[in-house]
Structures are given as C-alpha cells and as structure tokens.
Design a protein around this motif. Structure first.
Motif, PDB file in Angstrom:
ATOM      1  N   GLN A   1       0.834  -1.206   0.000  1.00  0.00           N
ATOM      2  CA  GLN A   1       0.000   0.000   0.000  1.00  0.00           C
ATOM      3  C   GLN A   1       0.861   1.246   0.000  1.00  0.00           C
ATOM      4  OE1 GLN A   1      -2.620   1.897   3.278  1.00  0.00           O
ATOM      5  NE2 GLN A   1      -4.000   0.521   2.214  1.00  0.00           N
ATOM      6  N   GLY A   2       0.377   2.294  -0.637  1.00  0.00           N
ATOM      7  CA  GLY A   2       1.131   3.542  -0.621  1.00  0.00           C
ATOM      8  C   GLY A   2       0.317   4.699  -1.139  1.00  0.00           C
ATOM      9  N   GLY A   3       0.875   5.881  -0.974  1.00  0.00           N
ATOM     10  CA  GLY A   3       0.296   7.062  -1.590  1.00  0.00           C
ATOM     11  C   GLY A   3       0.463   6.946  -3.099  1.00  0.00           C
ATOM     12  N   GLU A   4      -0.133   7.869  -3.832  1.00  0.00           N
ATOM     13  CA  GLU A   4       0.042   7.856  -5.292  1.00  0.00           C
ATOM     14  C   GLU A   4       1.380   8.532  -5.590  1.00  0.00           C
ATOM     15  OE1 GLU A   4      -3.309   8.771  -7.762  1.00  0.00           O
ATOM     16  OE2 GLU A   4      -4.679   7.656  -6.454  1.00  0.00           O
ATOM     17  N   ASP A   5       2.398   7.709  -5.698  1.00  0.00           N
ATOM     18  CA  ASP A   5       3.783   8.148  -5.779  1.00  0.00           C
ATOM     19  C   ASP A   5       4.322   7.813  -7.173  1.00  0.00           C
ATOM     20  OD1 ASP A   5       6.490   8.533  -5.563  1.00  0.00           O
ATOM     21  OD2 ASP A   5       6.780   7.191  -3.832  1.00  0.00           O
ATOM     22  N   GLY A   6       4.601   8.867  -7.964  1.00  0.00           N
ATOM     23  CA  GLY A   6       5.051   8.678  -9.345  1.00  0.00           C
ATOM     24  C   GLY A   6       6.331   7.856  -9.473  1.00  0.00           C
ATOM     25  N   TYR A   7       7.062   7.705  -8.381  1.00  0.00           N
ATOM     26  CA  TYR A   7       8.293   6.894  -8.427  1.00  0.00           C
ATOM     27  C   TYR A   7       7.965   5.452  -8.831  1.00  0.00           C
ATOM     28  CZ  TYR A   7      12.265   4.191  -6.693  1.00  0.00           C
ATOM     29  OH  TYR A   7      13.313   3.320  -6.595  1.00  0.00           O
ATOM     30  N   TYR A   8       6.800   4.971  -8.383  1.00  0.00           N
ATOM     31  CA  TYR A   8       6.428   3.586  -8.687  1.00  0.00           C
ATOM     32  C   TYR A   8       5.772   3.515 -10.061  1.00  0.00           C
ATOM     33  CZ  TYR A   8       7.818   2.635  -3.983  1.00  0.00           C
ATOM     34  OH  TYR A   8       8.569   2.533  -2.843  1.00  0.00           O
ATOM     35  N   THR A   9       6.628   3.633 -11.072  1.00  0.00           N
ATOM     36  CA  THR A   9       6.179   3.485 -12.453  1.00  0.00           C
ATOM     37  C   THR A   9       5.736   2.036 -12.643  1.00  0.00           C
ATOM     38  OG1 THR A   9       8.404   2.820 -13.037  1.00  0.00           O
ATOM     39  CG2 THR A   9       7.873   5.175 -13.276  1.00  0.00           C
ATOM     40  N   ASP A  10       5.085   1.769 -13.770  1.00  0.00           N
ATOM     41  CA  ASP A  10       4.667   0.389 -14.047  1.00  0.00           C
ATOM     42  C   ASP A  10       5.880  -0.523 -14.027  1.00  0.00           C
ATOM     43  OD1 ASP A  10       2.153   1.338 -14.302  1.00  0.00           O
ATOM     44  OD2 ASP A  10       2.114   1.267 -16.502  1.00  0.00           O
ATOM     45  N   GLU A  11       6.975  -0.030 -14.612  1.00  0.00           N
ATOM     46  CA  GLU A  11       8.170  -0.866 -14.700  1.00  0.00           C
ATOM     47  C   GLU A  11       8.661  -1.270 -13.299  1.00  0.00           C
ATOM     48  OE1 GLU A  11      11.096   1.136 -17.005  1.00  0.00           O
ATOM     49  OE2 GLU A  11      12.473  -0.585 -16.870  1.00  0.00           O
ATOM     50  N   ARG A  12       8.764  -0.285 -12.424  1.00  0.00           N
ATOM     51  CA  ARG A  12       9.268  -0.588 -11.065  1.00  0.00           C
ATOM     52  C   ARG A  12       8.293  -1.473 -10.291  1.00  0.00           C
ATOM     53  NH1 ARG A  12      11.414   5.112 -10.557  1.00  0.00           N
ATOM     54  NH2 ARG A  12      13.653   4.840 -10.806  1.00  0.00           N
ATOM     55  N   LEU A  13       7.004  -1.130 -10.380  1.00  0.00           N
ATOM     56  CA  LEU A  13       6.026  -1.882  -9.591  1.00  0.00           C
ATOM     57  C   LEU A  13       5.872  -3.311 -10.134  1.00  0.00           C
ATOM     58  CD1 LEU A  13       4.485  -1.201  -7.057  1.00  0.00           C
ATOM     59  CD2 LEU A  13       2.642  -0.266  -8.441  1.00  0.00           C
ATOM     60  N   CYS A  14       5.898  -3.456 -11.461  1.00  0.00           N
ATOM     61  CA  CYS A  14       5.792  -4.806 -12.048  1.00  0.00           C
ATOM     62  C   CYS A  14       6.981  -5.645 -11.615  1.00  0.00           C
ATOM     63  CB  CYS A  14       5.751  -4.738 -13.576  1.00  0.00           C
ATOM     64  SG  CYS A  14       4.163  -4.201 -14.214  1.00  0.00           S
ATOM     65  N   SER A  15       8.146  -5.028 -11.563  1.00  0.00           N
ATOM     66  CA  SER A  15       9.338  -5.779 -11.165  1.00  0.00           C
ATOM     67  C   SER A  15       9.196  -6.259  -9.711  1.00  0.00           C
ATOM     68  CB  SER A  15      10.565  -4.885 -11.374  1.00  0.00           C
ATOM     69  OG  SER A  15      11.627  -5.330 -10.595  1.00  0.00           O
ATOM     70  N   ILE A  16       8.637  -5.401  -8.855  1.00  0.00           N
ATOM     71  CA  ILE A  16       8.443  -5.779  -7.441  1.00  0.00           C
ATOM     72  C   ILE A  16       7.425  -6.916  -7.331  1.00  0.00           C
ATOM     73  CG2 ILE A  16       7.572  -4.950  -5.208  1.00  0.00           C
ATOM     74  CD1 ILE A  16       8.689  -2.126  -6.070  1.00  0.00           C
ATOM     75  N   VAL A  17       6.300  -6.763  -8.037  1.00  0.00           N
ATOM     76  CA  VAL A  17       5.244  -7.787  -7.980  1.00  0.00           C
ATOM     77  C   VAL A  17       5.793  -9.121  -8.486  1.00  0.00           C
ATOM     78  CG1 VAL A  17       3.032  -8.507  -9.005  1.00  0.00           C
ATOM     79  CG2 VAL A  17       3.318  -6.146  -8.205  1.00  0.00           C
ATOM     80  N   ALA A  18       6.484  -9.083  -9.627  1.00  0.00           N
ATOM     81  CA  ALA A  18       6.997 -10.324 -10.222  1.00  0.00           C
ATOM     82  C   ALA A  18       7.995 -10.984  -9.276  1.00  0.00           C
ATOM     83  CB  ALA A  18       7.646 -10.021 -11.575  1.00  0.00           C
ATOM     84  N   ARG A  19       8.796 -10.170  -8.616  1.00  0.00           N
ATOM     85  CA  ARG A  19       9.777 -10.740  -7.678  1.00  0.00           C
ATOM     86  C   ARG A  19       9.094 -11.421  -6.490  1.00  0.00           C
ATOM     87  NH1 ARG A  19      15.039  -7.866  -5.180  1.00  0.00           N
ATOM     88  NH2 ARG A  19      15.440  -9.369  -3.531  1.00  0.00           N
ATOM     89  N   LEU A  20       8.084 -10.748  -5.927  1.00  0.00           N
ATOM     90  CA  LEU A  20       7.377 -11.362  -4.785  1.00  0.00           C
ATOM     91  C   LEU A  20       6.722 -12.672  -5.211  1.00  0.00           C
ATOM     92  CD1 LEU A  20       5.713  -8.306  -2.977  1.00  0.00           C
ATOM     93  CD2 LEU A  20       7.885  -9.430  -2.456  1.00  0.00           C
ATOM     94  N   LYS A  21       6.139 -12.698  -6.408  1.00  0.00           N
ATOM     95  CA  LYS A  21       5.482 -13.919  -6.875  1.00  0.00           C
ATOM     96  C   LYS A  21       6.509 -15.022  -7.174  1.00  0.00           C
ATOM     97  CE  LYS A  21       1.575 -14.391  -7.684  1.00  0.00           C
ATOM     98  NZ  LYS A  21       0.420 -14.792  -6.841  1.00  0.00           N
ATOM     99  N   ARG A  22       7.690 -14.611  -7.652  1.00  0.00           N
ATOM    100  CA  ARG A  22       8.750 -15.592  -7.932  1.00  0.00           C
ATOM    101  C   ARG A  22       9.282 -16.183  -6.620  1.00  0.00           C
ATOM    102  NH1 ARG A  22      11.408 -12.150 -10.933  1.00  0.00           N
ATOM    103  NH2 ARG A  22      13.050 -11.678  -9.418  1.00  0.00           N
TER     104      ARG A  22
END
Ligand code: SAM
Length: 351
Positions: free
Chosen positions: A110-131
C-alpha cells in the motif's frame, strides 16, 4: 426491539437487499438489540462459508509520498510536516521474506500515489514477490492508475487490488476531496480492475465528515450491486495536519453495525477488522470479528518507517516488530472464538 426494525433485519438476511430508504432507516434508528441481532446473523453467515477461520494479510506500506490532497488523509501532499519515505525493491522483498517466515501468505503493498512507482518498477516488485513466494497472493493498494497500468500489474502477477470508493454519493465525495479528484474516475477504476480479473476491494470510512445515514445507504446499495471480493471499512480518525483535524472520529459501534450489514448483503465478502477500528476502541478488532469480519492486516513495514505512514492520529502498532503484531492479533482472534490461519485466504463462493 421495534418490530419494524426486526422485520427489516430478517428481510435483509433473506433477500440480501433493502431499498435505499430502508438502509437509511436501519442506520438512523439503530438500537443495541438490533446490533446484536445483526451480529448474530452475520457471524452465522460468515461461519457457514469460512468456519472460524480469520485470514491475515501482511501490510507493507511502501511509500508515503502522495500527489493527492484528500482532505482527511495525513499523507496528503499539502501536509508539509509529513516526513516522506519510500521503500526500495530490496526492502520490500525483505519485509515479505520476514512475513513469509511468520506465516503470512498474502502481502498487501500500500502507498500514496507516488510517481516513483512506475509500471516498470512496480511490475518488477510484484513479479519478484510472486517468484520468491509462488504460494502467496499479492494485493496492491496504490490508488488510481490507468487501465493499462492495472493490466500490466495483473500480467506481472498481482492477484488483488484494494481501492476504497470512499463514498458512493457524488456530492459527499466532492466534500472529502479536492476539485481535481473525480468520483467518476474512481468508480471507473473499480470497474476496470474487476474486468481485468483482479479480486477487487472497495470500501469507505465510517463517520467521515458530512456522512449521513442517506450517504451510507448509497454505499450499501453500491456494495449490493458491485459485490466486491473485499470491503475495507474503518472509522474515520482525524489527523492533526489536515483540514479535518477538529472533526469527530467515527465510532466502533457504527463500524461494527455496518460490518454486520455488509456481511449479510454479500456473505462471501472478505471483511477486515481494521487498524483504525482498533485505534478508536482498544477492543475494536475483536468487536469487528464478533460482528462478522474475517480478516486482519498486521503491519509488516520496517519499524523505522511505520510512524511516518501516519494517515490519522494515534495509529496502532507503530512500534512493534512484525512477530509481535502477529502474536498479539493471534491472541485477540482466539479470544473471540476464531483462529488465525496460514493461507492465501481467497474469496470462497457459497455452495
Ligand atoms: N493511495 C491509495 C488509495 O487512495 O487507495 C492507498 C492509500 S490510502 C492512504 C488508504 C485508505 O486510508 C484510504 O482509502 C482511506 O479510506 C484511508 N484513510 C485515509 N485517511 C484516513 C483517516 N484520517 N482515517 C481513517 N482512514 C483514513
């Protein structure tokens, strides 16, 4: 109890639906006996589907930067006193590893609407957690994004998305948010998320400024129509650095009453007993479970940043280690006859 109120509750249980005027009446005329009857029926409906299981979600508060200026929220962009932070992918992965060892099988980012978390960064985080944890669900609660972005995150492996609708009354929405925020866009996001295939959570604060039995009735009608997989409701709690600093907090009593109603409207829904409920009443989370809730969301964020994710004053559990939070909730859940389970805790359809 007044016969008319009892009839409404019995019809709600049978038909899972009331008119808007009837919901408003059920709320405005509520009495302790009505609350007890609703809670009894809600717990029976929950137990029919889930037994005594209560699911835990590990909440990782990844950023308190936010481009929005919601009038109620302590991390709104205008709050200059908020000390901002964001977690790196490495830090988030470390929180999840710790959580996994403690028995968590769902991670909520969860977070504020923070432009730092682009799709690229967030997808990489999600994929890593799922891996790293293929047997776990990843839930996102990162606010409003474009449909494309929701699609990419889903394709990267995100299972669920929490986006409280905040209020289903357009006029009320405009009194809680600045003019640049749109009721229609928020509702469109919820529809997009559903169409993409996420398990979707909506929700609202109880006792938010300008809320009335009539606006709450609209929330309940919205829940009837939308049939969310999850529904996050918790009391509004004022934050000293916001325009609503002098507004009264919502009550545990009304929150529990609404939890029971929502359970009866949509029995399979996953309903958290929230941290905000524990903040307004020391026994709030136990009362929430006894009113029909079946989810708790202890904090897995690094202790060093917990105080900074301050949505409202006096937030609970900002000093404890994750293991302490888990153990404390375990005891609270047991004290009301339920059991914390190690499971993803997906929504179950009724047989
Ligand atoms: N930015 C994302 C979003 O908008 O969905 C997620 C973070 S936002 C801070 C999460 C939720 O916190 C909001 O949906 C709101 O209902 C709740 N919240 C914010 N301020 C609050 C307050 N003062 N009291 C209780 N809940 C609050």
């Amino acid at each position: 109890m007044e016969k008319a109120l009892q009839n409404l509750i019995e019809r709600l249980e049978r038909e899972r639906s009331l008119s808007e005027a009837e919901y408003a009446r059920l709320i405005a005329d509520r009495r302790p006996e009505a609350a007890s009857l609703l809670a009894e029926k809600a717990v029976a409906a929950r137990n029919r589907i889930y037994g005594s299981a209560v699911f835990i979600r590990g909440l990782i508060e990844i950023s308190n930067f936010c481009k929005n200026d919601c009038l109620y929220c302590g991390i709104r962009r205008s709050n200059r006193d908020c000390v901002r932070y964001r977690l790196t992918e490495e830090e988030i992965a470390a929180c999840a590893r710790e959580g996994y060892a403690l028995g968590f099988r769902t991670f909520v980012l969860q977070g504020g609407e923070d432009g730092y978390y682009t799709d690229e960064r967030l997808c990489s985080i999600v994929a890593r957690l799922k891996r790293e944890h293929p047997d776990c669900a990843v839930t996102l609660s990162m606010g409003e994004r474009e449909r494309d972005s929701y699609q990419r995150l889903f394709d990267a492996g995100a299972d669920r998305y929490l986006l409280r609708h905040e209020t289903a009354d357009r006029e009320h929405y405009s009194r809680l948010h600045p003019p640049e925020m749109s009721f229609d866009h928020r509702m469109a996001c919820l529809r997009d998320l559903r169409e993409i295939g996420y398990q979707v959570g909506c929700g609202f604060m109880v006792g938010s400024p300008y809320q009335t039995p009539e606006t709450l009735a609209k929330d309940l009608k919205f829940i009837e129509r939308f049939k969310p997989d999850m529904c996050g409701i918790g009391p509004f709690v004022p934050h000293h650095g916001t325009p609503f600093k002098d507004m009264p907090a919502g009550t545990a009593e009304l929150t529990c009453y609404l939890l029971s109603i929502i359970r009866l409207i949509h029995p399979p829904v996953l309903l958290p007993a929230t941290t905000a409920l524990g903040t307004v009443d020391p026994a709030g989370r136990e009362k929430g479970i006894s009113a029909g809730a079946n989810v708790v969301m202890p904090n897995l964020s690094p202790v060093a940043v917990r105080k900074q994710y301050e949505l409202y004053d006096n937030k609970l559990c900002t000093g404890e280690e994750s293991a302490q939070c888990r153990d404390c909730l375990d005891a609270r859940v047991r004290s009301v006859g339920c059991t914390l389970v190690i499971a993803r805790g997906d929504i179950k359809q009724e047989l």
